[in-house]
Design a protein around this motif. Sequence first.
Motif, PDB file in Angstrom:
ATOM      1  N   LEU A  80      40.499  59.057 -11.612  1.00  0.00           N
ATOM      2  CA  LEU A  80      41.206  58.578 -12.818  1.00  0.00           C
ATOM      3  C   LEU A  80      40.228  58.111 -13.896  1.00  0.00           C
ATOM      4  N   GLY A  81      38.933  58.133 -13.584  1.00  0.00           N
ATOM      5  CA  GLY A  81      37.924  57.835 -14.600  1.00  0.00           C
ATOM      6  C   GLY A  81      37.391  56.404 -14.580  1.00  0.00           C
ATOM      7  N   PHE A  82      37.739  55.635 -13.560  1.00  0.00           N
ATOM      8  CA  PHE A  82      37.246  54.245 -13.518  1.00  0.00           C
ATOM      9  C   PHE A  82      35.871  54.181 -12.861  1.00  0.00           C
ATOM     10  N   GLU A  83      35.114  53.186 -13.296  1.00  0.00           N
ATOM     11  CA  GLU A  83      33.901  52.829 -12.543  1.00  0.00           C
ATOM     12  C   GLU A  83      34.351  51.820 -11.513  1.00  0.00           C
ATOM     13  N   ILE A  84      33.655  51.763 -10.405  1.00  0.00           N
ATOM     14  CA  ILE A  84      34.116  50.873  -9.337  1.00  0.00           C
ATOM     15  C   ILE A  84      33.053  49.865  -8.961  1.00  0.00           C
ATOM     16  N   ASN A  85      33.518  48.624  -8.808  1.00  0.00           N
ATOM     17  CA  ASN A  85      32.630  47.565  -8.350  1.00  0.00           C
ATOM     18  C   ASN A  85      33.165  47.159  -6.979  1.00  0.00           C
ATOM     19  N   PHE A  86      32.405  47.503  -5.941  1.00  0.00           N
ATOM     20  CA  PHE A  86      32.920  47.392  -4.584  1.00  0.00           C
ATOM     21  C   PHE A  86      32.320  46.167  -3.902  1.00  0.00           C
ATOM     22  N   SER A  87      33.180  45.377  -3.262  1.00  0.00           N
ATOM     23  CA  SER A  87      32.629  44.210  -2.587  1.00  0.00           C
ATOM     24  C   SER A  87      33.272  44.046  -1.216  1.00  0.00           C
ATOM     25  N   GLN A  88      32.438  44.036  -0.197  1.00  0.00           N
ATOM     26  CA  GLN A  88      32.917  43.962   1.189  1.00  0.00           C
ATOM     27  C   GLN A  88      32.671  42.551   1.716  1.00  0.00           C
ATOM     28  N   GLY A  89      33.739  41.736   1.829  1.00  0.00           N
ATOM     29  CA  GLY A  89      33.590  40.381   2.366  1.00  0.00           C
ATOM     30  C   GLY A  89      33.734  40.388   3.876  1.00  0.00           C
ATOM     31  N   GLU A  90      33.774  39.197   4.465  1.00  0.00           N
ATOM     32  CA  GLU A  90      33.887  39.126   5.929  1.00  0.00           C
ATOM     33  C   GLU A  90      35.244  39.685   6.381  1.00  0.00           C
ATOM     34  N   ASN A  91      36.316  39.286   5.639  1.00  0.00           N
ATOM     35  CA  ASN A  91      37.654  39.762   6.007  1.00  0.00           C
ATOM     36  C   ASN A  91      38.213  40.783   5.022  1.00  0.00           C
ATOM     37  N   TYR A  92      37.975  40.494   3.747  1.00  0.00           N
ATOM     38  CA  TYR A  92      38.625  41.315   2.732  1.00  0.00           C
ATOM     39  C   TYR A  92      37.650  42.266   2.057  1.00  0.00           C
ATOM     40  N   THR A  93      38.189  43.426   1.697  1.00  0.00           N
ATOM     41  CA  THR A  93      37.431  44.354   0.856  1.00  0.00           C
ATOM     42  C   THR A  93      38.067  44.293  -0.523  1.00  0.00           C
ATOM     43  N   VAL A  94      37.212  44.117  -1.532  1.00  0.00           N
ATOM     44  CA  VAL A  94      37.728  43.971  -2.896  1.00  0.00           C
ATOM     45  C   VAL A  94      37.189  45.123  -3.747  1.00  0.00           C
ATOM     46  N   ILE A  95      38.141  45.831  -4.404  1.00  0.00           N
ATOM     47  CA  ILE A  95      37.723  46.939  -5.274  1.00  0.00           C
ATOM     48  C   ILE A  95      37.979  46.519  -6.719  1.00  0.00           C
ATOM     49  N   GLY A  96      36.909  46.365  -7.473  1.00  0.00           N
ATOM     50  CA  GLY A  96      37.042  45.990  -8.882  1.00  0.00           C
ATOM     51  C   GLY A  96      37.011  47.247  -9.744  1.00  0.00           C
ATOM     52  N   LEU A  97      37.928  47.322 -10.716  1.00  0.00           N
ATOM     53  CA  LEU A  97      37.974  48.505 -11.589  1.00  0.00           C
ATOM     54  C   LEU A  97      37.351  48.162 -12.920  1.00  0.00           C
ATOM     55  N   ILE A  98      36.481  49.033 -13.402  1.00  0.00           N
ATOM     56  CA  ILE A  98      35.933  48.844 -14.739  1.00  0.00           C
ATOM     57  C   ILE A  98      36.451  50.004 -15.591  1.00  0.00           C
ATOM     58  N   GLY A  99      37.116  49.658 -16.670  1.00  0.00           N
ATOM     59  CA  GLY A  99      37.724  50.681 -17.531  1.00  0.00           C
ATOM     60  C   GLY A  99      39.071  50.194 -18.022  1.00  0.00           C
ATOM     61  N   ASP A 100      39.686  50.985 -18.899  1.00  0.00           N
ATOM     62  CA  ASP A 100      40.961  50.587 -19.499  1.00  0.00           C
ATOM     63  C   ASP A 100      42.107  50.885 -18.525  1.00  0.00           C
ATOM     64  N   THR A 101      42.761  49.831 -18.058  1.00  0.00           N
ATOM     65  CA  THR A 101      43.812  50.008 -17.043  1.00  0.00           C
ATOM     66  C   THR A 101      45.219  50.088 -17.660  1.00  0.00           C
ATOM     67  N   ILE A 102      45.288  50.182 -18.978  1.00  0.00           N
ATOM     68  CA  ILE A 102      46.589  50.101 -19.644  1.00  0.00           C
ATOM     69  C   ILE A 102      47.576  51.174 -19.142  1.00  0.00           C
ATOM     70  N   HIS A 103      47.056  52.358 -18.848  1.00  0.00           N
ATOM     71  CA  HIS A 103      47.950  53.447 -18.412  1.00  0.00           C
ATOM     72  C   HIS A 103      48.073  53.540 -16.888  1.00  0.00           C
ATOM     73  N   LEU A 104      47.401  52.655 -16.193  1.00  0.00           N
ATOM     74  CA  LEU A 104      47.399  52.741 -14.724  1.00  0.00           C
ATOM     75  C   LEU A 104      48.747  52.269 -14.153  1.00  0.00           C
TER      76      LEU A 104
END
Length: 338
Positions: A24-48
Motif C-alpha cells: 500500500l506504499g507505507f514505510e514500516i517501523n517494526f518493533s518486537q517487544g517481549e510480548n507485543y509486536t508493534v508495527i508503526g506506519l509511516i505515510g498518509d493513512t487517510i485512505h487506509l
Amino acid sequence: MVIVMKPNTPVQEIEAIKNRLLKLGFEINFSQGENYTVIGLIGDTIHLNESQFEANPFVDRILRVQHPFKRVSRTFHPEDTVIDIAGHKIGGGNVLMIAGPCSVESRDQLMTIAQQVKLGGADLLRGGAFKPRTSPYSFQGLGEEGLKLLQEAKELTGMPIVTECMSVDTVDLIAEYADVIQIGARNMQNFALLKKVGQTDRVVLLKRGLSATIEELLMAAEYILAAGNDKVILCERGIRTFETYTRNTLDISAIVAIKELSHLPVVCDPSHAAGKWRMVEPLAKAAIAAGADGLMVEVHHEPETALSDGSQSLKPERFKQLVASVKQIQAVSQTHIL
Ligand code: PEP
Ligand code: MN
C-alpha cells in the motif's frame, strides 16, 4: 498509525500484514517487544481502511496518530482560514455578527428586522425560507418567495444573506440568492447535500448536529472541502444532553477544541442552544471569550407573534446591547492555540 499485534502471533501472520502495508506504499517501523509486536506506519493513512486490519484476529488494537480529517485540520493548514463575504471577513481575528429572524415571514417583518439588526451592528442577515420543523403542521417557510424577500432586504441594507438549504434539489436555487448557504443541525450528516454544496462557490455555514461529536462535525466539513469548496464556517449551536431546562446544551469546549483542531472559522449560535431569549447574551459573551469567530443570533421585532422560535428571539434593542457587550469581551479576550 500503529498496529499492535496480539502476543504469540505467528511470524507468517506478521509478515503478511507487513507485506500488505508495504504494497500500500507505507514505510514500516517494526518493533518486537517481549510480548507485543508493534508495527508503526509511516505515510498518509487517510485512505487506509483500518477496519480491515482490525478484523484480523491477530491484531490486538490500532492506534491512530493522524486525524481522520485532513483538509480541515490545523496540521494540514496551520494558519487560520479567513473568509471574505462581500467585504465582511471572518477568521484570523475577524469577528462576524449574523442576525435576523428564525424565519422569513413577510416583507414588512423582514425589512423591519433587517434594518434594525443592521443598526444594532449585524454584518450579515439571516432568515430561513425553507424551515426544518419538528412538526409537519408548523410553519414550513415561504420557500422561494422567502428567498426573494431576502434579496430585497439585501438590496435595502447591503447586508449579505445567510439562509438554510435542506435538500440537494434546492441547492442551485438557494445558491442564486444566498451569500452563505446554511446546512442545519439536522442535515449535518446528509452527505449528498454536503457534496452538492461543496460543488458551489458559496460560503457554507455548517451547523453541528444535535448529537454529533466534534470529530463528526469536522468530518462533515471535510466532505465539503473534499468536494472543492474550502469556504466553510463551522457553527456550535448546542447539543442534546440529559438537561431539559435549556433547549440544548451549549458546548463551549467545542469552540476551543475546534480552534485547536481546525483552521476553519467557528461561530456560535446561542439562540438555538438556549431556547430562551434571556440566556442568549450571557452565552454569546461566553462564546466570544472562548475564542468564537462570530455569532449567529435570532432577532425579531415582535417575538410574541413570530411564526418560529419567538421564545429565543431577541428584540432589536437587546441585540444592539448584546453586540456592545460582546465587543467589550472581544477586546480583552485572546485566543490561545496550544
Ligand atoms: C436555524 O438556524 O434556524 C435552525 C433551524 O438551526 P439548527 O439547524 O441549529 O436547529
Ligand atoms: Mn430558529
